[in-house]
Design an enzyme around this catalytic site. Structure first.
Site, PDB file in Angstrom:
ATOM      1  N   TYR A 186      24.424  13.425  -4.645  1.00 16.53           N
ATOM      2  CA  TYR A 186      23.764  12.488  -3.724  1.00 16.53           C
ATOM      3  C   TYR A 186      22.335  12.968  -3.513  1.00 16.53           C
ATOM      4  O   TYR A 186      22.094  14.161  -3.279  1.00 16.53           O
ATOM      5  CB  TYR A 186      24.491  12.446  -2.374  1.00 16.53           C
TER       6      TYR A 186
ATOM      7  N   GLU B 161      17.280   6.115  -2.027  1.00 18.22           N
ATOM      8  CA  GLU B 161      18.581   6.791  -2.093  1.00 18.22           C
ATOM      9  C   GLU B 161      19.218   6.578  -3.460  1.00 18.22           C
ATOM     10  O   GLU B 161      19.184   5.465  -3.988  1.00 18.22           O
ATOM     11  CB  GLU B 161      19.497   6.248  -0.991  1.00 18.22           C
TER      12      GLU B 161
END
Length: 388
Positions: A101, A186
């Site tokens: 992530y 993101e």
């Protein structure tokens, strides 16, 4: 302004962020042609500006052209958490050895840019333990520095053999964040392939609306049909509005007062349907426009006006409410709390009006209690279908 995945990937590519090749399709036939051009297996991915696509059935793997076309046909038109899928993104299926992530976000509390990295990718970041996420604030006067990358990789748990690639990726994501006037960049997941290359398999990008005048190419990516209809209507009218999930419509003047009203309604057991700030000097016509936006949400079962008269005059607000009732078929109860400049005149105007929908309240607590009670009372709420 939130971008679709494929739009974010296109912008990533211009900033040197490695992304899979892919094609966008708006029909099942286009998806079939894209899959045939890319080679199999492919992934057909719903394009909506919200998470949870995979859980909703919006991401499918196809092993041949017929399957790609069938998946696209099933996904196009799908409703995913209130948003309709109008496009799919077709890309080659990736050989995934690890999922990470990565994100760059503006940290409002620190008034600085925050980089985040974790080896626990592929899942909602809210579910990841705090100690599994490395966080580093970047000095905007210096930019992303080697020591920032070292702190990220050492605290994130990623594999050592791809650390240099991940640091390079984070630097490019930071550059894209700054160049695009973004509020969020993101990647979840950031993958390591079987041959140990690092790739951005997803892209979530949110751009600061106030900076779009500097980003004409990005502004052209906006698709009004993909945006929430109430928020789009409010934007066109210059009204500060944020849609929420409840049934109590909230309208006030001043962001602080509206936030307090949301809290008090929630405290009394209600669920706010929105944040709507008509501003400090709202006139009658502005009240009409704001109420039209608020009532266009069919989930609203009762409305609370909470007005503190400073620059705003309470008699102007009262006239605006009555003007709105003349122009809009209002079938839900409206609780009105007026306090401040000309509040007595405002209450007199409302008391003399022939408007059974209106319910006065003297205090914020009383108003919140009453609007929550009315929202739960079936007999107090007219048919939204019959009332328009």
């Amino acid at each position: 302004m939130d971008l679709l995945e494929y739009q974010g990937k296109q912008l990533f590519a211009t900033h040197g962020v490695p992304v899979p090749e892919g094609r966008v399709a708006v029909t099942p036939q286009e998806a079939r042609e894209a899959a045939e051009a890319l080679g199999f297996p492919v992934v057909v991915k719903a394009q909506v500006q919200i998470g949870g696509r995979g859980k909703a059935g919006g991401i499918k793997v196809a092993k041949d052209a017929a399957e790609a076309e069938a998946h696209a046909e099933a996904i196009l038109g799908m409703d995913i958490r209130g948003l309709t899928v109008h496009e799919v993104w077709v890309e080659p299926a990736s050989d995934i050895a690890a999922e990470y992530y990565a994100a760059v976000v503006f940290d409002r509390s620190a008034k600085n840019i925050l980089l985040m990295l974790s080896a626990a990718g592929g899942m909602d970041i809210e579910e990841v333990a705090e100690d599994q996420i490395a966080r580093v604030h970047v000095n905007p006067l210096v930019g992303f520095a080697p020591e920032d990358g070292q702190r990220l990789t050492s605290g994130s748990g990623i594999d050592d053999d791809v650390a240099d690639q991940v640091v390079a990726m984070m630097g490019k994501l930071y550059d894209a964040f700054v160049a695009l006037d973004a509020m969020l960049v993101e990647v979840n997941p950031l993958i390591v392939t079987g041959d140990r290359n690092v790739l951005a398999l997803d892209a979530k990008v949110s751009i600061d609306d106030n900076a779009l005048f500097r980003q004409p190419d990005v502004a052209e990516m906006r698709d009004p049909s993909a945006e929430d209809p109430q928020e789009q209507m409010a934007k066109e009218r210059g009204i500060t509005y944020v849609k929420l999930d409840g049934e109590v419509g909230i309208l006030g003047n001043g962001a602080g007062l509206v936030m307090s009203t949301l809290d008090v309604v929630a405290q009394e057991g209600g669920r706010p349907a929105n944040f709507l700030d008509v501003g400090g000097g709202a006139k009658a016509e502005e009240i009409v426009q704001a109420l039209e936006v608020l009532l266009s949400d069919k989930k609203v079962r009762a409305v609370l006006f909470n007005i503190f008269g400073g620059i705003t005059r309470c008699d102007e607000v009262a006239n605006g409410i009555l003007q709105a009732l003349d122009q809009i078929d209002v079938s839900v109860p409206i609780v009105v709390r007026l306090d401040g400049t000309n509040d007595e005149e405002g209450r007199r105007i409302l008391a003399q009006a022939d408007a059974p929908q209106l319910h006065p309240a003297k205090t914020m607590i009383e108003a919140a209690q009453l609007v929550v009670e009315l929202a739960k009372d079936e007999s107090a709420v007219g048919s939204r279908q019959a009332g328009g």
